[in-house]
Design a protein around this motif. Structure first.
Motif, mmCIF file in Angstrom:
data_model
loop_
_atom_site.group_PDB
_atom_site.id
_atom_site.type_symbol
_atom_site.label_atom_id
_atom_site.label_comp_id
_atom_site.label_asym_id
_atom_site.label_seq_id
_atom_site.Cartn_x
_atom_site.Cartn_y
_atom_site.Cartn_z
ATOM 1 N N LEU A 34 0.831 -1.197 0.000
ATOM 2 C CA LEU A 34 0.000 0.000 0.000
ATOM 3 C C LEU A 34 0.866 1.247 0.000
ATOM 4 C CD1 LEU A 34 -2.529 -1.008 2.808
ATOM 5 C CD2 LEU A 34 -2.986 -1.019 0.340
ATOM 6 N N LYS A 35 0.314 2.330 -0.488
ATOM 7 C CA LYS A 35 0.938 3.642 -0.364
ATOM 8 C C LYS A 35 0.029 4.448 0.564
ATOM 9 C CE LYS A 35 3.134 5.368 -3.834
ATOM 10 N NZ LYS A 35 3.473 5.954 -5.165
ATOM 11 N N LEU A 36 0.519 4.747 1.763
ATOM 12 C CA LEU A 36 -0.297 5.471 2.728
ATOM 13 C C LEU A 36 -0.403 6.934 2.315
ATOM 14 C CD1 LEU A 36 0.894 3.933 6.129
ATOM 15 C CD2 LEU A 36 -0.734 3.043 4.440
ATOM 16 N N ILE A 37 -1.620 7.434 2.309
ATOM 17 C CA ILE A 37 -1.884 8.794 1.840
ATOM 18 C C ILE A 37 -1.906 9.783 3.007
ATOM 19 C CG2 ILE A 37 -3.538 10.279 0.645
ATOM 20 C CD1 ILE A 37 -4.519 7.736 -0.822
ATOM 21 N N ALA A 38 -2.659 9.456 4.039
ATOM 22 C CA ALA A 38 -2.769 10.374 5.176
ATOM 23 C C ALA A 38 -3.526 9.722 6.322
ATOM 24 C CB ALA A 38 -3.488 11.659 4.775
ATOM 25 N N THR B 48 3.692 7.197 6.915
ATOM 26 C CA THR B 48 4.289 5.856 6.856
ATOM 27 C C THR B 48 5.215 5.615 8.039
ATOM 28 O OG1 THR B 48 4.117 5.782 4.440
ATOM 29 C CG2 THR B 48 5.681 4.269 5.474
ATOM 30 N N ALA B 49 6.062 6.595 8.344
ATOM 31 C CA ALA B 49 6.965 6.457 9.494
ATOM 32 C C ALA B 49 6.163 6.343 10.787
ATOM 33 C CB ALA B 49 7.919 7.645 9.557
ATOM 34 N N TRP B 50 5.087 7.117 10.880
ATOM 35 C CA TRP B 50 4.228 7.036 12.069
ATOM 36 C C TRP B 50 3.607 5.649 12.207
ATOM 37 C CZ3 TRP B 50 -1.018 5.994 11.865
ATOM 38 C CH2 TRP B 50 -1.682 6.028 13.100
ATOM 39 N N ALA B 51 3.132 5.086 11.101
ATOM 40 C CA ALA B 51 2.519 3.757 11.142
ATOM 41 C C ALA B 51 3.534 2.694 11.563
ATOM 42 C CB ALA B 51 1.922 3.413 9.774
ATOM 43 N N GLU B 52 4.744 2.801 11.049
ATOM 44 C CA GLU B 52 5.784 1.833 11.405
ATOM 45 C C GLU B 52 6.139 1.924 12.884
ATOM 46 O OE1 GLU B 52 8.852 2.845 8.666
ATOM 47 O OE2 GLU B 52 7.968 1.698 6.994
ATOM 48 N N GLU B 53 6.229 3.143 13.405
ATOM 49 C CA GLU B 53 6.546 3.330 14.822
ATOM 50 C C GLU B 53 5.409 2.816 15.704
ATOM 51 O OE1 GLU B 53 7.552 6.940 17.978
ATOM 52 O OE2 GLU B 53 7.583 7.329 15.822
ATOM 53 N N THR B 54 4.155 3.092 15.277
ATOM 54 C CA THR B 54 2.985 2.609 16.019
ATOM 55 C C THR B 54 2.976 1.090 16.064
ATOM 56 O OG1 THR B 54 1.694 4.562 15.412
ATOM 57 C CG2 THR B 54 0.459 2.601 16.072
ATOM 58 N N GLN B 55 3.242 0.480 14.935
ATOM 59 C CA GLN B 55 3.327 -0.983 14.871
ATOM 60 C C GLN B 55 4.329 -1.527 15.869
ATOM 61 O OE1 GLN B 55 4.358 -2.593 11.053
ATOM 62 N NE2 GLN B 55 2.254 -3.125 10.573
ATOM 63 N N LYS B 56 5.513 -0.990 15.841
ATOM 64 C CA LYS B 56 6.575 -1.495 16.705
ATOM 65 C C LYS B 56 6.209 -1.383 18.182
ATOM 66 C CE LYS B 56 11.503 -1.184 17.796
ATOM 67 N NZ LYS B 56 11.223 -1.373 19.243
ATOM 68 N N THR B 57 5.690 -0.216 18.566
ATOM 69 C CA THR B 57 5.326 0.001 19.968
ATOM 70 C C THR B 57 4.278 -1.005 20.425
ATOM 71 O OG1 THR B 57 5.829 2.357 19.823
ATOM 72 C CG2 THR B 57 4.371 1.662 21.604
ATOM 73 N N LEU B 58 3.242 -1.190 19.613
ATOM 74 C CA LEU B 58 2.151 -2.076 20.008
ATOM 75 C C LEU B 58 2.531 -3.551 19.878
ATOM 76 C CD1 LEU B 58 -0.679 0.087 18.518
ATOM 77 C CD2 LEU B 58 -0.389 -0.457 20.918
ATOM 78 N N PHE B 59 3.363 -3.873 18.908
ATOM 79 C CA PHE B 59 3.858 -5.250 18.811
ATOM 80 C C PHE B 59 4.618 -5.609 20.092
ATOM 81 C CE2 PHE B 59 4.183 -5.819 13.886
ATOM 82 C CZ PHE B 59 2.815 -5.680 13.799
ATOM 83 N N ASP B 60 5.423 -4.673 20.577
ATOM 84 C CA ASP B 60 6.178 -4.921 21.807
ATOM 85 C C ASP B 60 5.237 -5.122 22.996
ATOM 86 O OD1 ASP B 60 8.523 -4.681 20.389
ATOM 87 O OD2 ASP B 60 8.970 -2.637 21.059
ATOM 88 N N GLN B 61 4.184 -4.313 23.070
ATOM 89 C CA GLN B 61 3.224 -4.450 24.164
ATOM 90 C C GLN B 61 2.524 -5.808 24.114
ATOM 91 O OE1 GLN B 61 0.485 -1.158 24.079
ATOM 92 N NE2 GLN B 61 2.054 0.374 24.537
ATOM 93 N N MET B 62 2.128 -6.217 22.917
ATOM 94 C CA MET B 62 1.423 -7.491 22.786
ATOM 95 C C MET B 62 2.342 -8.667 23.052
ATOM 96 S SD MET B 62 -1.342 -6.844 19.729
ATOM 97 C CE MET B 62 -0.234 -6.080 18.566
ATOM 98 N N GLN B 63 3.600 -8.550 22.632
ATOM 99 C CA GLN B 63 4.547 -9.626 22.912
ATOM 100 C C GLN B 63 4.769 -9.767 24.414
ATOM 101 O OE1 GLN B 63 5.811 -11.854 20.637
ATOM 102 N NE2 GLN B 63 6.394 -12.884 22.537
ATOM 103 N N ALA B 64 4.750 -8.646 25.127
ATOM 104 C CA ALA B 64 4.888 -8.695 26.590
ATOM 105 C C ALA B 64 3.725 -9.458 27.209
ATOM 106 C CB ALA B 64 4.959 -7.276 27.158
#
Length: 326
Positions: free
Chosen positions: A115-119, A301-317
């Motif tokens: 995908l190409k994130l627009i906004a 896009t950078a925001w989505a990637e950072e959000t993913q990482k933060t929440l992935f870490d929380q769920m892995q915990a």
């Protein structure tokens, strides 16, 4: 011969460049399909439809919404990923599209780089909502009742493994409580039916999704998982005010297939930004409990990637603690 091929190649590249510029300049010449990966009647559906009706005025072509449910939003978003990258198929991503589906990894072909994130256009915290006649007048009342009757109070969430499921698991941990969590796949609409028919005592969702029912006096908010009060519903306290360290919520991100021309994406972005900032939308959204929260293509896009990482870490915990399974 080599010289001829070089000239021919250059001519072809030049003609393709002119064709691309011409395509972007003329776009759109027909109706645009906007895929909403949730059922009609929910908060995402209402917001995306409203923005589309405003944006299409300047684009000069209709933006028609199509609800494609299933797979915690993956069914609809996969159609966006597979669509022709010509700007005539767009999609609305939510938290589950960006976080839950990729984290679960159930669909190997589901990749956000298709995908190409627009906004990002909005963000809204989750909340705990009860029936208007509920005996719980505050979040403290709910916590006390849950401790007296572990596993008995029914809370309607959306999909198992979704953001709202995660929110309530974290809420249980932070408050040392246990609820009976009941999943209602398909967005907020089934949750509305569940609380109005007394199938559940409580729902976890956003106040924006339930704004009409709140305004109508059918339900009321107990707490919002935010650190700032909602301007539409200022009487609802925040989790921070109630001593619960939990902030979580959803968002809406517009996207196109990955190879959609940049000029076309820029045109869509500009029209949606103007729609979001319009008096018509600002007045409408102020009544539904959702915060416009624009983040353009150069940042989303950078925001989505950072959000993913933060929440992935929380769920892995939570996985490591044995609270959930992946």
């Amino acid at each position: 011969m080599k010289s001829f091929l070089k000239v021919a190649g250059a001519a072809l590249a030049l003609s393709m460049g002119f064709a691309s510029q011409s395509f972007a300049a003329e776009y759109p010449t027909k109706d645009i399909r906007m895929i909403i990966p949730w059922g009609a009647g929910g908060g995402t559906d209402g917001i995306v439809r409203k923005l589309g009706t405003i944006a299409e005025k300047d684009l000069g072509q209709s933006i028609y919404a199509e609800n494609i449910e299933g797979g915690i939003s993956a069914t609809g978003i996969m159609q966006v990923m597979k669509a022709r990258p010509d700007g005539y198929t767009l999609g609305a991503l939510t938290y589950d599209s960006v976080v839950t589906v990729p984290w679960q990894g159930l669909l190997p072909t589901y990749k956000l780089d298709k995908l190409k994130l627009i906004a990002r256009v909005t963000s809204e915290p989750d909340a705990i909502i009860v029936d208007a006649d509920s005996p719980y007048q505050s979040i403290d009342d709910l916590i006390a009742a849950a401790k007296e009757n572990p596993g008995q109070i029914k809370i309607g969430i959306q999909n198992t493994g979704s953001r709202l499921h995660l929110a309530m698991l974290q809420f249980q941990q932070l408050t040392d409580t246990e609820f009976k969590l009941i999943a209602y796949p398909g967005g907020a609409a089934p949750q509305k039916e569940a609380i109005l028919s007394d199938e559940v005592d409580v729902v976890a969702t956003s106040m924006g999704d339930f704004s009409a029912l709140i305004e109508g006096g059918d339900v009321r908010g107990l707490v919002e998982f935010s650190d700032n009060r909602n301007p539409t519903f200022p009487d609802v306290p925040t989790a921070k005010e109630q001593g619960v360290d939990l902030q979580i919520g959803s968002f809406i991100v517009l996207a196109a297939p990955a190879d959609t021309p940049d000029d076309v994406v820029a045109k869509v972005e500009a029209n949606y930004k103007a729609a979001l900032e319009s008096d018509e939308f600002q007045e409408w959204v102020s009544k539904v409990g959702v915060s416009p929260n624009w983040l353009g293509s150069d940042e989303v896009t950078a925001w989505a990637e950072e959000t993913q990482k933060t929440l992935f870490d929380q769920m892995q915990a939570l996985v490591d603690q044995g609270v959930i399974k992946k």
